[in-house]
Design an enzyme around this catalytic site. Structure first.
Site, PDB file in Angstrom:
ATOM      1  N   HIS A   2       5.941  65.345  53.739  1.00  0.00           N
ATOM      2  CA  HIS A   2       7.188  64.192  54.072  1.00  0.00           C
ATOM      3  C   HIS A   2       7.692  64.867  54.993  1.00  0.00           C
ATOM      4  CE1 HIS A   2      10.058  61.394  53.808  1.00  0.00           C
ATOM      5  NE2 HIS A   2       9.189  60.570  53.378  1.00  0.00           N
ATOM      6  N   GLU A  55       4.639  58.238  59.872  1.00  0.00           N
ATOM      7  CA  GLU A  55       6.256  57.837  59.637  1.00  0.00           C
ATOM      8  C   GLU A  55       7.110  58.423  60.787  1.00  0.00           C
ATOM      9  OE1 GLU A  55       7.193  57.003  55.400  1.00  0.00           O
ATOM     10  OE2 GLU A  55       7.554  59.040  55.583  1.00  0.00           O
TER      11      GLU A  55
HETATM   12  O1  G3P Z   1       8.516  57.987  52.270  1.00  0.00           O
HETATM   13  C1  G3P Z   1       9.021  56.822  52.912  1.00  0.00           C
HETATM   14  C2  G3P Z   1      10.050  56.924  53.718  1.00  0.00           C
HETATM   15  O2  G3P Z   1      10.298  58.155  54.556  1.00  0.00           O
HETATM   16  C3  G3P Z   1      10.384  55.877  54.692  1.00  0.00           C
HETATM   17  O3  G3P Z   1      11.814  55.609  54.179  1.00  0.00           O
HETATM   18  O4  G3P Z   1      13.907  54.352  53.899  1.00  0.00           O
HETATM   19  O5  G3P Z   1      12.535  54.380  56.070  1.00  0.00           O
HETATM   20  O6  G3P Z   1      11.762  53.213  53.959  1.00  0.00           O
HETATM   21  P1  G3P Z   1      12.553  54.307  54.434  1.00  0.00           P
END
Ligand code: G3P
Length: 228
Positions: free
Chosen positions: A96, A144
């Site tokens: 992550h 991400e």
């Molecule tokens: O693991 C999910 C994450 O990193 C996304 O976070 O708060 O942007 O939904 P968020």
């Protein structure tokens, strides 16, 4: 394991937000399970490490937020695949953005999870990492962009091209890996857009954990999957 791979995935990462401390993690997991059952959807919850076994006692859809690539045996304090599996944990996020690990460890963990028939989700920050790690054939790559995490600005609306390019990168690896996306997703519309762009599911944290009404927020996201 097959039921995870055949359905769209909606993963809620609890992180270490105060909102899920103590008994509240079990409550959030219960809300997720209720909506999952109602809409026949796979909703995975990732509670903090020390609550994994407790949450997994009442839910079969629990992943770890992180695992260590340490051996079975004399490895004090590490959290490892073989041991969490025995507490009914079904899979894990690996690498992550908030807990990055070296590529050799990513490779080892993907292999260990596969051997244990657990689901692997390798998190990546850009398209080149998506391509690099898709070649390890994890079950999922989750793209991400770090700058959008926790921002409330959805990857699917701010950077749609990173999803479409990552879908292509994962396809190019020509194996069974599928693409998830996350960062800044806060509404059903953000989820729908992600699915339209070719993602097989999403990873979300603050959009659910910090919502005033968990069930309402989870249901809004769930409906985006159902209506797809
Ligand atoms: O693991 C999910 C994450 O990193 C996304 O976070 O708060 O942007 O939904 P968020």
């Amino acid at each position: 394991m097959q039921d995870f791979l055949n359905s769209n995935l909606f993963i809620i990462n609890f992180k270490n937000y105060d909102e899920i401390s103590g008994t509240k993690s079990a409550r959030l997991a219960k809300s997720a399970a209720k909506i999952a059952k109602k809409h026949k959807l796979k909703i995975i919850v990732c509670p903090p490490q020390h609550l994994l076994a407790e949450v997994a006692r009442s839910s079969s859809d629990v992943f770890a937020q992180h695992l260590d690539n340490s051996k079975v045996g004399s490895t004090t304090g590490y959290v490892i695949p073989e041991i969490v599996k025995k507490s009914r944990v079904a899979g894990a996020l690996i690498n992550h953005s908030e807990h990055r690990i070296p590529s050799n460890e990513i490779e080892d963990l993907v292999r260990r999870l596969r051997d244990l028939q657990m689901i692997s989700v390798v998190c990546v920050q850009d398209v080149s990492e998506a391509w690099m790690y898709a070649q390890l054939n994890p079950d999922y790559i989750a793209i991400e962009p770090p700058e959008l995490i926790g921002s409330g600005k959805a990857v699917s609306k701010e950077k749609p091209e990173i999803i479409t390019e990552s879908v292509k990168a994962v396809k190019k690896a020509n194996n069974s890996t599928q693409l998830l996306c996350g960062a800044g997703i806060v509404s059903g519309g953000d989820v729908s857009r992600a699915l339209e762009l070719g993602a097989k599911g999403i990873l979300v944290a603050s959009g659910i954990v910090k919502a005033k009404n968990w069930e309402k927020a989870i249901e809004e996201f769930a409906l985006a999957f159902v209506r797809k």
